[in-house]
Design a protein around this motif. Structure first.
Motif, PDB file in Angstrom:
ATOM      1  N   SER A  36       0.705  -1.214  -0.020  1.00  0.00           N
ATOM      2  CA  SER A  36      -0.019   0.007  -0.111  1.00  0.00           C
ATOM      3  C   SER A  36       0.742   1.251  -0.056  1.00  0.00           C
ATOM      4  O   SER A  36       1.919   1.292   0.695  1.00  0.00           O
ATOM      5  CB  SER A  36      -0.968   0.047   1.238  1.00  0.00           C
ATOM      6  N   ALA A  37       0.387   2.223  -0.835  1.00  0.00           N
ATOM      7  CA  ALA A  37       1.168   3.648  -0.818  1.00  0.00           C
ATOM      8  C   ALA A  37       0.114   4.596  -1.443  1.00  0.00           C
ATOM      9  O   ALA A  37      -0.655   4.204  -2.252  1.00  0.00           O
ATOM     10  CB  ALA A  37       2.401   3.545  -1.604  1.00  0.00           C
ATOM     11  N   GLY A  38       0.176   5.645  -0.931  1.00  0.00           N
ATOM     12  CA  GLY A  38      -0.754   6.813  -1.599  1.00  0.00           C
ATOM     13  C   GLY A  38      -2.190   6.655  -1.654  1.00  0.00           C
ATOM     14  O   GLY A  38      -2.696   7.121  -2.630  1.00  0.00           O
ATOM     15  N   GLY A  39      -2.519   6.076  -0.627  1.00  0.00           N
ATOM     16  CA  GLY A  39      -3.988   5.663  -0.696  1.00  0.00           C
ATOM     17  C   GLY A  39      -4.559   4.529  -1.360  1.00  0.00           C
ATOM     18  O   GLY A  39      -5.669   4.321  -1.640  1.00  0.00           O
ATOM     19  N   LEU A  40      -3.572   3.979  -2.019  1.00  0.00           N
ATOM     20  CA  LEU A  40      -3.895   2.575  -2.895  1.00  0.00           C
ATOM     21  C   LEU A  40      -3.386   1.392  -2.398  1.00  0.00           C
ATOM     22  O   LEU A  40      -2.360   1.577  -1.604  1.00  0.00           O
ATOM     23  CB  LEU A  40      -3.285   2.872  -4.301  1.00  0.00           C
ATOM     24  N   THR A  41      -4.006   0.216  -2.528  1.00  0.00           N
ATOM     25  CA  THR A  41      -3.472  -1.104  -2.316  1.00  0.00           C
ATOM     26  C   THR A  41      -3.447  -1.642  -3.627  1.00  0.00           C
ATOM     27  O   THR A  41      -4.090  -1.826  -4.429  1.00  0.00           O
ATOM     28  CB  THR A  41      -4.304  -1.967  -1.328  1.00  0.00           C
ATOM     29  N   VAL A  42      -2.087  -2.508  -3.590  1.00  0.00           N
ATOM     30  CA  VAL A  42      -1.774  -3.157  -5.148  1.00  0.00           C
ATOM     31  C   VAL A  42      -1.445  -4.564  -4.685  1.00  0.00           C
ATOM     32  O   VAL A  42      -0.663  -4.618  -3.701  1.00  0.00           O
ATOM     33  CB  VAL A  42      -0.568  -2.722  -5.813  1.00  0.00           C
ATOM     34  N   TYR A  43      -1.959  -5.507  -5.312  1.00  0.00           N
ATOM     35  CA  TYR A  43      -1.814  -6.994  -5.207  1.00  0.00           C
ATOM     36  C   TYR A  43      -1.050  -7.378  -6.673  1.00  0.00           C
ATOM     37  O   TYR A  43      -1.642  -7.115  -7.575  1.00  0.00           O
ATOM     38  CB  TYR A  43      -3.103  -7.720  -5.037  1.00  0.00           C
ATOM     39  N   LEU A  44       0.037  -8.050  -6.439  1.00  0.00           N
ATOM     40  CA  LEU A  44       0.658  -8.442  -7.701  1.00  0.00           C
ATOM     41  C   LEU A  44       0.735  -9.828  -7.634  1.00  0.00           C
ATOM     42  O   LEU A  44       1.023 -10.595  -6.599  1.00  0.00           O
ATOM     43  CB  LEU A  44       2.195  -7.930  -7.368  1.00  0.00           C
ATOM     44  N   GLY A  45       0.737 -10.471  -8.801  1.00  0.00           N
ATOM     45  CA  GLY A  45       0.685 -11.908  -9.031  1.00  0.00           C
ATOM     46  C   GLY A  45       1.782 -12.273 -10.338  1.00  0.00           C
ATOM     47  O   GLY A  45       1.552 -11.279 -11.286  1.00  0.00           O
ATOM     48  N   VAL A  46       2.395 -13.119 -10.400  1.00  0.00           N
ATOM     49  CA  VAL A  46       3.301 -13.559 -11.274  1.00  0.00           C
ATOM     50  C   VAL A  46       3.066 -15.155 -11.494  1.00  0.00           C
ATOM     51  O   VAL A  46       3.379 -15.975 -10.589  1.00  0.00           O
ATOM     52  CB  VAL A  46       4.713 -13.208 -11.219  1.00  0.00           C
ATOM     53  N   VAL A  47       2.425 -15.471 -12.721  1.00  0.00           N
ATOM     54  CA  VAL A  47       2.469 -16.758 -12.924  1.00  0.00           C
ATOM     55  C   VAL A  47       3.003 -17.171 -14.657  1.00  0.00           C
ATOM     56  O   VAL A  47       3.127 -16.314 -15.257  1.00  0.00           O
ATOM     57  CB  VAL A  47       0.805 -16.968 -13.142  1.00  0.00           C
ATOM     58  N   PRO A  48       3.160 -18.341 -14.746  1.00  0.00           N
ATOM     59  CA  PRO A  48       4.009 -18.718 -15.996  1.00  0.00           C
ATOM     60  C   PRO A  48       2.979 -18.664 -16.986  1.00  0.00           C
ATOM     61  O   PRO A  48       1.589 -18.889 -16.944  1.00  0.00           O
ATOM     62  CB  PRO A  48       4.135 -20.407 -15.848  1.00  0.00           C
ATOM     63  N   ALA A  49       3.464 -17.924 -18.297  1.00  0.00           N
ATOM     64  CA  ALA A  49       2.563 -17.669 -19.099  1.00  0.00           C
ATOM     65  C   ALA A  49       1.811 -19.089 -19.978  1.00  0.00           C
ATOM     66  O   ALA A  49       0.704 -18.814 -20.286  1.00  0.00           O
ATOM     67  CB  ALA A  49       3.492 -16.946 -20.483  1.00  0.00           C
ATOM     68  N   ALA A  50       2.430 -20.216 -19.490  1.00  0.00           N
ATOM     69  CA  ALA A  50       1.877 -21.344 -19.866  1.00  0.00           C
ATOM     70  C   ALA A  50       0.698 -21.589 -19.423  1.00  0.00           C
ATOM     71  O   ALA A  50      -0.307 -22.440 -20.006  1.00  0.00           O
ATOM     72  CB  ALA A  50       2.664 -22.570 -19.697  1.00  0.00           C
ATOM     73  N   VAL A  51       0.334 -21.001 -18.389  1.00  0.00           N
ATOM     74  CA  VAL A  51      -0.912 -21.182 -17.560  1.00  0.00           C
ATOM     75  C   VAL A  51      -1.884 -20.453 -18.481  1.00  0.00           C
ATOM     76  O   VAL A  51      -3.262 -21.185 -18.658  1.00  0.00           O
ATOM     77  CB  VAL A  51      -0.825 -20.546 -16.028  1.00  0.00           C
ATOM     78  N   VAL A  52      -1.753 -19.454 -18.861  1.00  0.00           N
ATOM     79  CA  VAL A  52      -2.704 -18.832 -19.652  1.00  0.00           C
ATOM     80  C   VAL A  52      -2.817 -19.211 -21.177  1.00  0.00           C
ATOM     81  O   VAL A  52      -3.738 -19.461 -21.454  1.00  0.00           O
ATOM     82  CB  VAL A  52      -2.137 -17.263 -19.983  1.00  0.00           C
ATOM     83  N   LYS A  53      -1.698 -19.837 -21.432  1.00  0.00           N
ATOM     84  CA  LYS A  53      -1.765 -20.386 -22.979  1.00  0.00           C
ATOM     85  C   LYS A  53      -2.522 -21.791 -22.956  1.00  0.00           C
ATOM     86  O   LYS A  53      -3.211 -22.127 -23.778  1.00  0.00           O
ATOM     87  CB  LYS A  53      -0.265 -20.867 -23.249  1.00  0.00           C
ATOM     88  N   GLY A  54      -2.759 -22.247 -21.539  1.00  0.00           N
ATOM     89  CA  GLY A  54      -3.690 -23.641 -21.482  1.00  0.00           C
ATOM     90  C   GLY A  54      -5.045 -23.468 -21.678  1.00  0.00           C
ATOM     91  O   GLY A  54      -5.789 -24.321 -22.000  1.00  0.00           O
ATOM     92  N   HIS A  55      -5.450 -22.233 -22.138  1.00  0.00           N
ATOM     93  CA  HIS A  55      -6.989 -21.705 -22.233  1.00  0.00           C
ATOM     94  C   HIS A  55      -7.435 -22.126 -23.596  1.00  0.00           C
ATOM     95  O   HIS A  55      -6.451 -21.913 -24.233  1.00  0.00           O
ATOM     96  CB  HIS A  55      -7.249 -20.360 -22.079  1.00  0.00           C
ATOM     97  N   PRO A  56      -8.657 -22.840 -23.591  1.00  0.00           N
ATOM     98  CA  PRO A  56      -8.869 -23.177 -25.109  1.00  0.00           C
ATOM     99  C   PRO A  56      -9.161 -22.241 -26.107  1.00  0.00           C
ATOM    100  O   PRO A  56      -9.199 -20.987 -25.780  1.00  0.00           O
ATOM    101  CB  PRO A  56     -10.328 -23.876 -24.765  1.00  0.00           C
ATOM    102  N   THR A  57      -8.806 -22.668 -27.348  1.00  0.00           N
ATOM    103  CA  THR A  57      -8.985 -21.260 -28.523  1.00  0.00           C
ATOM    104  C   THR A  57     -10.307 -20.683 -28.358  1.00  0.00           C
ATOM    105  O   THR A  57     -11.377 -21.444 -27.986  1.00  0.00           O
ATOM    106  CB  THR A  57      -8.878 -22.015 -29.785  1.00  0.00           C
ATOM    107  N   GLY A  58     -10.180 -19.492 -28.597  1.00  0.00           N
ATOM    108  CA  GLY A  58     -11.539 -18.637 -28.527  1.00  0.00           C
ATOM    109  C   GLY A  58     -11.870 -18.077 -26.902  1.00  0.00           C
ATOM    110  O   GLY A  58     -12.601 -17.087 -26.712  1.00  0.00           O
TER     111      GLY A  58
END
Length: 173
Positions: A36-58
């Motif tokens: 948190s800073a400046g009145g905001l809270t930020v949540y950061l996530g980092v995942v392998p791109a392969a996780v996103v690539k695993g979604h079906p076409t479309g």
């Protein structure tokens, strides 16, 4: 009675040895993924791109940010931004990840707005080499907005909030 005590102790010793010699995963990922800073809270996530690539076409996530990169070290960075006081999700911001490697090498990744499971967040792809500690600065720049006028005759003034930066440490294993 003595027989049971012996087996309990033997079982406890085997369990302890198993915990001591069991393989463990390395400490990888975002350290303290909420800042948190400046009145905001930020949540950061980092995942392998392969996780996103695993979604079906479309599937909308399969094509976000122009499609998934092919590199085995490609990662998808996501940042969810909220007002700290109200918990309201920030939807109108330009969000950038500034990545600093040891030795002073820097790069920036613009995190684009994206909707996942009905919730707006910001994301983008980048690569991380293994075994390096990275510093990731998430910069949230909100557009100017109109302040309410104190009188009906005075013009509305534009108000610009300064950009807010929060810092995270990330290790890729």
């Amino acid at each position: 009675m003595r027989y049971r005590s012996f087996w309990r102790q033997a079982l406890a010793a085997v369990g302890l040895a198993g915990m001591l010699f069991a393989p463990v995963t390395a400490n990888a990922g975002v350290i303290d993924g909420s800042q948190s800073a400046g009145g905001l809270t930020v949540y950061l996530g980092v995942v392998p791109a392969a996780v996103v690539k695993g979604h079906p076409t479309g599937h909308p996530e399969a094509e976000m940010h122009g499609g998934t990169p092919a590199s085995s070290h490609s990662m998808h960075i996501t940042a969810a931004v909220f007002e700290k006081a109200s918990g309201a999700r920030i939807r109108d911001a330009n969000v950038t990840a500034h990545i600093l490697e040891p030795g002073g090498i820097q790069r920036s990744v613009r995190l684009q707005p994206m909707t996942v499971a009905g919730a707006l967040t910001f994301g983008g792809y980048t690569t991380f080499a293994r075994g390096i500690n990275y510093r990731i600065g998430i910069v949230v720049d909100r557009p100017p907005h109109m302040l309410p006028s104190q009188s009906k005759q005075a013009p509305h003034a534009m108000h610009r909030k300064p950009p807010v930066t929060v810092h995270f440490t990330y290790t890729h294993d």
